[in-house]
Design an enzyme around this catalytic site. Structure first.
Site, short mmCIF file in Angstrom:
data_model
loop_
_atom_site.label_atom_id
_atom_site.label_comp_id
_atom_site.label_asym_id
_atom_site.label_seq_id
_atom_site.Cartn_x
_atom_site.Cartn_y
_atom_site.Cartn_z
CG ASP A 86 -0.31 -0.09 2.53
OD1 ASP A 86 0.81 -0.62 2.62
OD2 ASP A 86 -0.90 0.36 3.52
CG ASP A 214 -0.18 4.95 10.84
OD1 ASP A 214 -1.28 4.86 10.27
OD2 ASP A 214 0.42 3.95 11.32
CG HIS A 388 -0.76 0.43 11.55
ND1 HIS A 388 -0.33 1.35 10.63
CD2 HIS A 388 -0.98 -0.73 10.87
CE1 HIS A 388 -0.31 0.78 9.43
NE2 HIS A 388 -0.70 -0.47 9.54
CG ASP A 463 -10.58 -6.34 -14.95
OD1 ASP A 463 -9.96 -7.37 -14.67
OD2 ASP A 463 -11.74 -6.35 -15.40
#
Length: 574
Positions: A86, A214, A388, A463
């Site tokens: 990510d 974060d 996290h 896709d």
């Protein structure tokens, strides 16, 4: 050397993803006037997001690259905080010709990050054949580099992937601190702790003008537990499972977790085999970089696993998020070519479901149980620790940083709201905490931090290949999934103005045709009447006749079934 302060030079932060969602983490730091062609542009991270059940058939979701394409030659570098998908997974798409900036740049694009982060990114970039467009430059903990007119400092932090960094950007408007993904782990597996002392030194001496931090676990009270705690649980679990085959699943990038699984296995005299290409590649990368300490004699190929007794083997697999085509997903359906489950298997899901993946993970667990395996997950034992910071970690961090301005990042909107409340609790004035969304542009000047506009920041869907799926296609897929489709085929003679043969209806997802013949016949009659009337009124345009067929079919379907499938009329001339 710290960049000189110049109150006349503005600094802008442009958010392209990661705000209000889990994934697509990507932002731009710019120094210089907006109309200055020589201004410095630096990208921090370039990540992707995984689709959920509402993204029918979509493989991946990327940031919108429009702004980057418009300024392709001005981008000085990409700076990576760490090696999770990510945060790094969209680089290969950014660098493509056509959809990305690859064909718009004359020079290679420098990418800075730890050797591990670059290694994890390199796997995908090489597969795409784009390494000639990239100049990978590894950095060390604490290193400072020049990116155009910016000075960038890499500060060690602890996270669920090794060698993660916070990024301190020394700008003409002071220090801008990007926390990266982090938690405060005082007993990390590799003994590499977050350099809170350096962050405190920056806060005390230069001062932190802007903190972007974060937010993923901001709603969770307390402190995030240490990764080493999981190791103790795993060792106890392996001791309890003597004589049984153990299959573990975790993120392929969670190298600390993989190390602890391997330690528990080797401690019980088991051989370790990997299942899943990314797991195999990442373990080899970790060994090559010295991140792993696993005896080569304890590692075997998956092909050899069946040569050992159940109690002598441990499999480390991909698929902890319930991905249908992953190694564990195939195993749960009895379709994995290397591994068939029995009632002497224990499967350990050493992970936590990403928001939106809970249903997929539960489905895999059900499949494993149906095949007779025992399943251990974080709801049963503490076999996972978050990477996290939780609320008290964040409060500790804020007390050290003491920022002038605070912008919560990385998380769903509710997570960022919770993070903002923590900032206010720790003394940041409410009017100096800004809630942002993807696309927002902030400008930092000597007068403060202000929103100054927006840039495109929609979703780019993948896709198969980039760019072949837009919002219109996705809406059609949702429509088909929710209501089905009705195709009406008619043949007319334009000369005589007659419908030559009875219209034919083909349907999927509206009604089951073999059980609804009378309804379909009635629908065909309705369409025939509508076309006959239109032809009698002098209509000879195929497009207009198709509109009449669609209108008649749609009204009939709605009146008789109260449904709204997609209507596709086809009118052919004899």
């Amino acid at each position: 050397m710290t960049a000189p302060l110049d109150p006349k030079v503005p600094v802008r932060v442009i958010f392209l993803g990661g705000l209000g969602e889990i994934g697509r983490n990507c932002m731009v730091i710019e120094q210089g006037a907006a109309d200055d062609p020589d201004r410095t542009m630096m990208l921090i991270d370039c990540g992707l997001m995984f689709p959920d059940a509402h993204h029918h058939g979509i493989d991946l979701i990327l940031p919108d690259f429009t702004y980057l394409k418009e300024n392709a030659e001005r981008i000085s570098a990409i700076v990576l905080t760490h090696g999770h998908e990510d945060h790094i997974g969209a680089i290969q798409y950014l660098m493509r010709d056509g959809d990305g900036i690859g064909g718009l740049r004359k020079e290679k694009l420098p990418v800075y990050g730890s050797a591990l982060a670059l290694g994890l990114a390199k796997n995908r970039i090489e597969e795409a054949g784009l390494m000639p467009k990239i100049d990978m430059r590894p950095v060390q903990d604490g290193q400072q580099i020049d990116v155009g007119s910016l000075l960038v400092e890499f500060i060690p932090v602890t996270h669920s992937v090794p060698h993660a960094h916070a990024v301190a950007v020394h700008t003409a408007q002071g220090v801008v601190l990007h926390s990266g993904d982090f938690k405060i782990d005082l007993t990390p597996v590799d003994e590499r702790r977050a350099d809170l002392a350096r962050i405190g030194q920056l806060a005390k001496n230069e001062g932190i003008r802007l903190l972007m931090s974060d937010s993923t676990n901001a709603e969770e009270p307390g402190y995030a537990s240490s990764e080493t705690n999981v190791g103790g649980v795993l060792r106890g679990l392996f001791a309890q499972q003597r004589g049984r085959r153990i299959i573990t699943a975790s993120f392929a990038s969670h190298l600390h977790r993989i190390q602890q699984i391997a330690d528990a296995a080797v401690g019980e005299g088991r051989k370790v085999a990997t299942l899943g290409l990314s797991m195999k590649k990442n373990i080899r990368l970790g060994l090559d970089l010295g991140v792993f300490k696993i005896p080569e004699s304890s590692l075997i190929d998956i092909e050899e696993a069946n040569k050992y007794d159940d109690g002598e083997i441990c499999i480390i697999s991909t698929g902890s998020q319930g991905e249908p085509m992953s190694a564990l997903g195939l195993m749960a359906r009895g379709e994995n070519r290397w591994m068939k489950l029995t009632d002497n298997d224990t499967v350990v899901l050493s992970s936590h479901a990403i928001p939106g993946n809970e249903g997929s993970v539960n489905k895999v667990i059900d499949g494993l149980l149906r095949l007779g395996a025992q399943v251990v997950h974080s709801g049963i034992m503490d076999v996972h620790a978050t990477g996290h910071a939780k609320a008290d970690d964040i409060k500790t961090y804020l007390s050290i940083v003491n920022p002038e301005w605070f912008v919560p990042i990385h998380g769903e909107y509710r997570h960022m709201v919770a993070n903002a409340k923590l900032g206010e609790l720790m003394g940041v004035p409410a009017n100096r905490i800004i809630q942002c969304e993807d696309g927002d542009v902030l400008e930092l000047t000597s007068d403060g931090l202000d929103p100054v506009g927006r840039v495109p920041a929609g979703y780019l869907y993948v896709d198969g290949i980039v760019g072949d799926v837009g919002n219109g296609v996705l809406r059609d897929r949702r429509k088909l999934a929710e209501e089905g489709v009705v195709v009406v085929v008619s043949t007319v003679d334009m000369q005589t103005g007659k419908v030559l043969v009875q219209p034919e209806i083909i349907t999927r997802g509206w009604v089951y045709a073999p059980e609804a013949e009378d309804l379909l016949d009635e629908a065909c009659d309705t369409v025939a009447v509508a076309l006959e009337k239109a032809l009698a009124d002098g209509v000879r345009d195929v497009e207009q006749l198709e509109k009449e067929a669609r209108k008649a079919t749609g009204k009939f379907v709605s009146d008789r079934t109260k449904r709204r499938p997609m209507i596709v009329p086809v009118v052919m001339e004899a």
